[in-house]
Scaffold this motif. Structure first.
Motif, mmCIF file in Angstrom:
data_model
loop_
_atom_site.group_PDB
_atom_site.id
_atom_site.type_symbol
_atom_site.label_atom_id
_atom_site.label_comp_id
_atom_site.label_asym_id
_atom_site.label_seq_id
_atom_site.Cartn_x
_atom_site.Cartn_y
_atom_site.Cartn_z
ATOM 1 N N ALA A 255 67.536 -2.594 18.985
ATOM 2 C CA ALA A 255 66.076 -2.692 18.848
ATOM 3 C C ALA A 255 65.418 -2.984 20.187
ATOM 4 C CB ALA A 255 65.721 -3.770 17.829
ATOM 5 N N THR A 256 65.960 -3.942 20.935
ATOM 6 C CA THR A 256 65.309 -4.321 22.183
ATOM 7 C C THR A 256 65.472 -3.248 23.260
ATOM 8 O OG1 THR A 256 67.272 -5.677 22.702
ATOM 9 C CG2 THR A 256 65.367 -6.791 21.754
ATOM 10 N N GLN A 257 66.576 -2.520 23.250
ATOM 11 C CA GLN A 257 66.704 -1.397 24.179
ATOM 12 C C GLN A 257 65.645 -0.346 23.887
ATOM 13 O OE1 GLN A 257 70.382 0.585 25.964
ATOM 14 N NE2 GLN A 257 69.997 1.913 24.225
ATOM 15 N N LEU A 258 65.430 -0.059 22.615
ATOM 16 C CA LEU A 258 64.423 0.935 22.252
ATOM 17 C C LEU A 258 63.027 0.468 22.680
ATOM 18 C CD1 LEU A 258 63.538 3.533 20.954
ATOM 19 C CD2 LEU A 258 63.817 2.477 18.704
ATOM 20 N N LEU A 259 62.718 -0.802 22.467
ATOM 21 C CA LEU A 259 61.431 -1.331 22.916
ATOM 22 C C LEU A 259 61.315 -1.237 24.437
ATOM 23 C CD1 LEU A 259 61.247 -4.492 20.618
ATOM 24 C CD2 LEU A 259 59.967 -2.352 20.324
ATOM 25 N N ARG B 121 67.979 19.094 26.502
ATOM 26 C CA ARG B 121 67.186 18.036 25.866
ATOM 27 C C ARG B 121 67.346 16.675 26.535
ATOM 28 N NH1 ARG B 121 63.132 18.919 22.568
ATOM 29 N NH2 ARG B 121 63.686 17.207 21.161
ATOM 30 N N GLY B 122 68.144 16.595 27.596
ATOM 31 C CA GLY B 122 68.306 15.327 28.293
ATOM 32 C C GLY B 122 69.038 14.283 27.479
ATOM 33 N N ASN B 123 70.061 14.701 26.743
ATOM 34 C CA ASN B 123 70.784 13.770 25.890
ATOM 35 C C ASN B 123 71.738 12.852 26.651
ATOM 36 O OD1 ASN B 123 69.475 14.852 23.706
ATOM 37 N ND2 ASN B 123 71.154 16.183 23.083
ATOM 38 N N VAL B 124 71.988 13.160 27.909
ATOM 39 C CA VAL B 124 72.749 12.285 28.793
ATOM 40 C C VAL B 124 71.894 12.022 30.025
ATOM 41 C CG1 VAL B 124 74.830 12.011 30.196
ATOM 42 C CG2 VAL B 124 74.968 13.154 27.975
ATOM 43 N N VAL B 125 71.763 10.751 30.412
ATOM 44 C CA VAL B 125 70.947 10.413 31.576
ATOM 45 C C VAL B 125 71.788 9.605 32.557
ATOM 46 C CG1 VAL B 125 68.776 10.458 30.310
ATOM 47 C CG2 VAL B 125 70.061 8.318 30.449
ATOM 48 N N ALA B 126 71.480 9.756 33.829
ATOM 49 C CA ALA B 126 72.131 8.962 34.877
ATOM 50 C C ALA B 126 71.104 7.959 35.387
ATOM 51 C CB ALA B 126 72.609 9.869 36.002
ATOM 52 N N ASN C 296 67.482 8.602 25.199
ATOM 53 C CA ASN C 296 66.642 8.312 24.047
ATOM 54 C C ASN C 296 66.129 9.634 23.479
ATOM 55 O OD1 ASN C 296 64.208 7.626 22.468
ATOM 56 N ND2 ASN C 296 64.495 5.574 23.295
ATOM 57 N N PRO C 297 66.201 9.855 22.167
ATOM 58 C CA PRO C 297 65.806 11.148 21.600
ATOM 59 C C PRO C 297 64.299 11.360 21.498
ATOM 60 C CG PRO C 297 66.486 9.684 19.844
ATOM 61 C CD PRO C 297 66.783 8.969 21.141
ATOM 62 N N LEU C 298 63.495 10.313 21.685
ATOM 63 C CA LEU C 298 62.051 10.456 21.538
ATOM 64 C C LEU C 298 61.448 11.237 22.708
ATOM 65 C CD1 LEU C 298 61.222 6.830 20.365
ATOM 66 C CD2 LEU C 298 60.998 8.907 18.982
ATOM 67 N N SER D 88 54.424 13.218 24.557
ATOM 68 C CA SER D 88 53.615 14.082 25.418
ATOM 69 C C SER D 88 52.779 13.280 26.412
ATOM 70 C CB SER D 88 52.697 14.964 24.572
ATOM 71 O OG SER D 88 51.772 14.187 23.825
ATOM 72 N N LYS D 89 52.475 12.021 26.113
ATOM 73 C CA LYS D 89 51.615 11.223 26.985
ATOM 74 C C LYS D 89 52.315 10.005 27.591
ATOM 75 C CE LYS D 89 47.911 13.703 26.185
ATOM 76 N NZ LYS D 89 47.315 14.553 27.253
ATOM 77 N N THR D 90 53.189 9.368 26.838
ATOM 78 C CA THR D 90 53.837 8.134 27.306
ATOM 79 C C THR D 90 55.353 8.280 27.205
ATOM 80 O OG1 THR D 90 53.628 7.187 25.077
ATOM 81 C CG2 THR D 90 51.900 6.645 26.676
ATOM 82 N N PRO D 91 55.937 9.042 28.111
ATOM 83 C CA PRO D 91 57.369 9.339 27.986
ATOM 84 C C PRO D 91 58.260 8.107 28.119
ATOM 85 C CG PRO D 91 56.541 9.998 30.138
ATOM 86 C CD PRO D 91 55.347 9.637 29.319
ATOM 87 N N VAL D 92 59.406 8.210 27.486
ATOM 88 C CA VAL D 92 60.460 7.210 27.668
ATOM 89 C C VAL D 92 60.867 7.182 29.135
ATOM 90 C CG1 VAL D 92 62.918 6.813 27.223
ATOM 91 C CG2 VAL D 92 61.372 7.324 25.322
ATOM 92 N N THR D 93 61.121 5.993 29.658
ATOM 93 C CA THR D 93 61.589 5.877 31.041
ATOM 94 C C THR D 93 62.882 5.074 31.085
ATOM 95 O OG1 THR D 93 60.188 3.909 31.384
ATOM 96 C CG2 THR D 93 59.278 6.046 32.057
ATOM 97 N N TYR D 94 63.682 5.372 32.094
ATOM 98 C CA TYR D 94 64.954 4.673 32.312
ATOM 99 C C TYR D 94 64.817 3.907 33.622
ATOM 100 C CZ TYR D 94 66.133 8.102 28.784
ATOM 101 O OH TYR D 94 66.137 8.868 27.643
#
Length: 405
Positions: free
Chosen positions: A30-34, A346-351, A367-369, A372-378
């Motif tokens: 949960a916290t990783q997703l947040l 689809r970027g299913n593996v990230v470095a 992350n699979p999400l 369009s406006k607030t992309p997931v970031t690593y």
């Protein structure tokens, strides 16, 4: 490590502070997703144990320059985009540190045994009384109430108690757990949804709340159609291996060089399926015309399809059925799945950069999400134990400034 810059897009939860008192998999999921969505997550780890239990759940480990890696692959699966701070909450100093973070936090999430945080003043009743706008999520094996509230729970126990193991595995084989900790992961997903809903309520009313979530409750909730099949019929579902209880043919079949998945979802697909293989005799057989017919006559139809596929390679079957719009596909290994052209696209593996490691980066599941406006970031690789304690004050100060800005 990767960090915020003027070029890094802000996530949907930017400015949100999450105090993570959880460990292992459900809470960290949960916290990783947040964190992926932009929240600042401060993970509190116990110095007596060397931190999160999963740090030692290896091999494999990411190799580090000091040769003392605590970055097991299991730990890294659920702990990116977090800061690690070591604190022994059994001491006044440690408990005070955690309370000081909680005083600024929007969310607290924990997975201690019910009542386990009471004596430290870190329980939901105490913190929510001090902060009426706090969202506090408790995860446990069986929940905060009920006769089993004090029973410790791990994923395997939840899968067993909650019924999913009775449905998983070969028809004549023993009960089988799902291959990954799915009860933990799904509990983490429910926790995320609950936290976001509670935050919306808080933003609308100024009122926080306590979320009580258990592994077993979550697992029972995703029995899905098999659960409601039982509730509608009072007949206990049985193990069918890869077969579906309500759709036929929807199964795995042997081919001349391996196996293939067939998922015929309706009667028109079944007719196209039969025509593709020159088996109009099956399509016209009164035993197989409708899905209820096919369910009643599952055994002879499965036998006929198995015999038909013996002459075909997997790739040929998939090609023939794709051409007539009948769902089918191969069964990939993990290596094949993660290296497939679809996974790459689809970027299913990230470095993610990590100077602590000899490779300078770690590879993680994406992350699979897709926003369009607030992309997931690593922004941050999974941290070493306590690597951020010396920067905690600065981190909280910067977060306060960013919120006011």
């Amino acid at each position: 490590m990767m960090a915020h810059s003027e070029h890094t897009p802000k996530g949907a939860l930017d400015g949100l502070l999450v105090l993570d008192l959880s460990r292992i998999l459900a809470g960290p999921t949960a916290t990783q997703l947040l964190g992926d969505l932009g929240a600042t997550v401060i993970k509190i780890e116990n110095p007596k144990t060397g931190g999160d239990d999963t740090r030692s759940w290896g091999p494999p480990y990411a190799e580090t320059h000091d040769g003392k890696s605590d970055l097991s692959a299991y730990y890294m699966a659920a702990n990116r985009n977090k800061y690690s701070v070591g604190a022994d909450i059994s001491t006044k100093e440690g408990a005070d540190l955690v309370r000081s973070i909680a005083a600024q936090a929007d969310v607290v999430i924990e997975n201690y045994k019910p009542g386990g945080l009471d004596k430290y003043g870190l329980d939901h009743a105490t913190l929510c009384a001090e902060r009426p706008d706090l969202v506090y999520c408790s995860i446990s094996g069986f929940g905060q109430t009920g006769p089993n509230r004090s029973v410790l729970g791990y994923d395997l126990m939840a899968q067993g108690y909650g019924g999913i193991m009775s449905l998983t595995g070969a028809a004549e084989g023993p009960p089988m757990k799902v291959g990954v900790g799915i009860a933990d992961v799904m509990c983490g997903m429910y926790a995320t949804i609950g936290i976001l809903a509670a935050l919306r309520h808080r933003d609308a009313t100024g009122e926080g709340q306590h979320i009580d979530l258990s592994l077993v409750d979550s697992q029972m909730a995703w029995l899905i159609n098999e659960g409601t099949n039982f509730l509608a019929s009072d007949k206990a579902p049985i193990r069918r291996g890869n077969a579906h209880p309500n759709i036929v043919p929807y199964d795995v079949f042997p081919t001349s060089d391996g196996h293939v998945i067939i998922a015929v979802g309706n009667d028109s697909q079944f007719q196209r399926f039969c025509k593709a293989f020159g088996r109009e005799d099956l399509g016209g057989d009164a035993r197989f015309v409708t899905n209820p017919d096919r369910i009643a006559n599952r055994v002879p139809l499965t036998k006929a399809i198995t015999e038909t596929f013996e002459a075909y390679e997997t790739a040929k079957i998939v090609s023939m059925l794709t051409e007539v719009n009948v769902p089918s596909g191969p069964i990939h290994t993990v290596a094949e799945a993660l290296s497939s052209d679809q996974a790459i696209a689809r970027g299913n593996v990230v470095a993610v950069e990590n100077p602590e490691t000899t490779a300078g980066k770690v590879r993680l599941l994406g992350n699979p999400l897709k926003f369009s406006k607030t992309p997931v970031t690593y922004r941050r690789a999974p941290p070493r134990f306590d690597q951020d304690k010396n920067r905690l004050s600065d981190l909280l100060a910067r977060l306060t400034v960013r919120r006011k800005g």
